[in-house]
Design a protein around this motif. Sequence first.
Motif, PDB file in Angstrom:
ATOM      1  N   THR A  43     -17.680 -33.967  -5.983  1.00  0.00           N
ATOM      2  CA  THR A  43     -17.300 -33.844  -4.584  1.00  0.00           C
ATOM      3  C   THR A  43     -15.890 -33.271  -4.475  1.00  0.00           C
ATOM      4  O   THR A  43     -15.134 -33.242  -5.445  1.00  0.00           O
ATOM      5  CB  THR A  43     -17.335 -35.200  -3.863  1.00  0.00           C
ATOM      6  N   GLY A  44     -15.544 -32.863  -3.243  1.00  0.00           N
ATOM      7  CA  GLY A  44     -14.184 -32.463  -2.945  1.00  0.00           C
ATOM      8  C   GLY A  44     -13.379 -33.676  -2.553  1.00  0.00           C
ATOM      9  O   GLY A  44     -13.901 -34.793  -2.483  1.00  0.00           O
ATOM     10  N   PRO A  45     -12.078 -33.507  -2.263  1.00  0.00           N
ATOM     11  CA  PRO A  45     -11.235 -34.652  -1.886  1.00  0.00           C
ATOM     12  C   PRO A  45     -11.667 -35.311  -0.586  1.00  0.00           C
ATOM     13  O   PRO A  45     -11.335 -36.469  -0.336  1.00  0.00           O
ATOM     14  CB  PRO A  45      -9.840 -34.032  -1.761  1.00  0.00           C
ATOM     15  N   ASP A  46     -12.448 -34.594   0.228  1.00  0.00           N
ATOM     16  CA  ASP A  46     -12.944 -35.173   1.487  1.00  0.00           C
ATOM     17  C   ASP A  46     -14.278 -35.880   1.311  1.00  0.00           C
ATOM     18  O   ASP A  46     -14.854 -36.373   2.277  1.00  0.00           O
ATOM     19  CB  ASP A  46     -13.074 -34.085   2.551  1.00  0.00           C
ATOM     20  N   GLY A  47     -14.784 -35.913   0.073  1.00  0.00           N
ATOM     21  CA  GLY A  47     -16.050 -36.582  -0.191  1.00  0.00           C
ATOM     22  C   GLY A  47     -17.264 -35.698  -0.028  1.00  0.00           C
ATOM     23  O   GLY A  47     -18.389 -36.129  -0.317  1.00  0.00           O
ATOM     24  N   ALA A  48     -17.092 -34.456   0.422  1.00  0.00           N
ATOM     25  CA  ALA A  48     -18.219 -33.547   0.602  1.00  0.00           C
ATOM     26  C   ALA A  48     -18.710 -33.049  -0.761  1.00  0.00           C
ATOM     27  O   ALA A  48     -17.906 -32.735  -1.639  1.00  0.00           O
ATOM     28  CB  ALA A  48     -17.815 -32.367   1.478  1.00  0.00           C
ATOM     29  N   THR A 141     -14.163 -36.046  -8.648  1.00  0.00           N
ATOM     30  CA  THR A 141     -13.570 -35.495  -7.435  1.00  0.00           C
ATOM     31  C   THR A 141     -12.690 -34.310  -7.805  1.00  0.00           C
ATOM     32  O   THR A 141     -11.741 -34.449  -8.573  1.00  0.00           O
ATOM     33  CB  THR A 141     -12.720 -36.548  -6.703  1.00  0.00           C
ATOM     34  N   GLN A 143      -9.915 -32.020  -6.852  1.00  0.00           N
ATOM     35  CA  GLN A 143      -8.823 -32.011  -5.886  1.00  0.00           C
ATOM     36  C   GLN A 143      -8.542 -30.606  -5.344  1.00  0.00           C
ATOM     37  O   GLN A 143      -8.231 -30.431  -4.168  1.00  0.00           O
ATOM     38  CB  GLN A 143      -7.556 -32.592  -6.527  1.00  0.00           C
TER      39      GLN A 143
END
Length: 217
Positions: A43-48, A141, A143
């Motif tokens: 995922t990305g840092p936004d959880g997507a 994750t 970043q």
Amino acid sequence: MPHRRTAARTLAGLLLVALAAAAPVLAARPAAGEKVEVTGLVTGPDGAPLPNLRVALEASRSTWSFRELQRTKKDARRVAATTNARGEFALAWPRDRYYNHFELLVGVPVRRPGGERLEVLERVDLTSRFEQGGPVVATVTVQNAAFIAKLRQFVAQVQSADEQRVYAAMGKPDQVQVVNHPDHRETAWWFFESGKVYRFRDGRLTQVTPFEPVRQF
């Protein structure tokens, strides 16, 4: 003498208890040649979730080097997979007792002069989890998800025959400059280490200017 026999029986009992406790762990370790399943989510840092990323399991032999006075890794091998639309991945490693260090590398392929290489964005040490046996589940994750978006945006804009030819030969430029004029668009691709800047007008190559190569830090 009786107290010695009692101490011996106590020690033997403790040893049996320790072996019994360790038995499940030892049994869980896969035998040589058996595949260890590695699955997870990126995922990305936004959880997507991040789709279409390269996920590689890198196995190596870690030993102590008396010459370098530190641990070194050698004989690295990789198996790789690609994340799906939900950011999930799955791969398998055929267990080999020679390898004792395992890292999960997450990144994106980037074209460079001479071919494509993996731009590693995140590393996760899985050695301790491999020692416990499989399967191994990892959530990673990334970043610097902005790097991925910027790279994909650039690749999508490589459309003309001249741009595709330069991209195939030189790879991704270190810097891109775009100037929009009323009647045309000028683009400059800077390759610092190669010491060249390619200039395009509406996608057509107009000039190649050499300069003193600059090594990036």
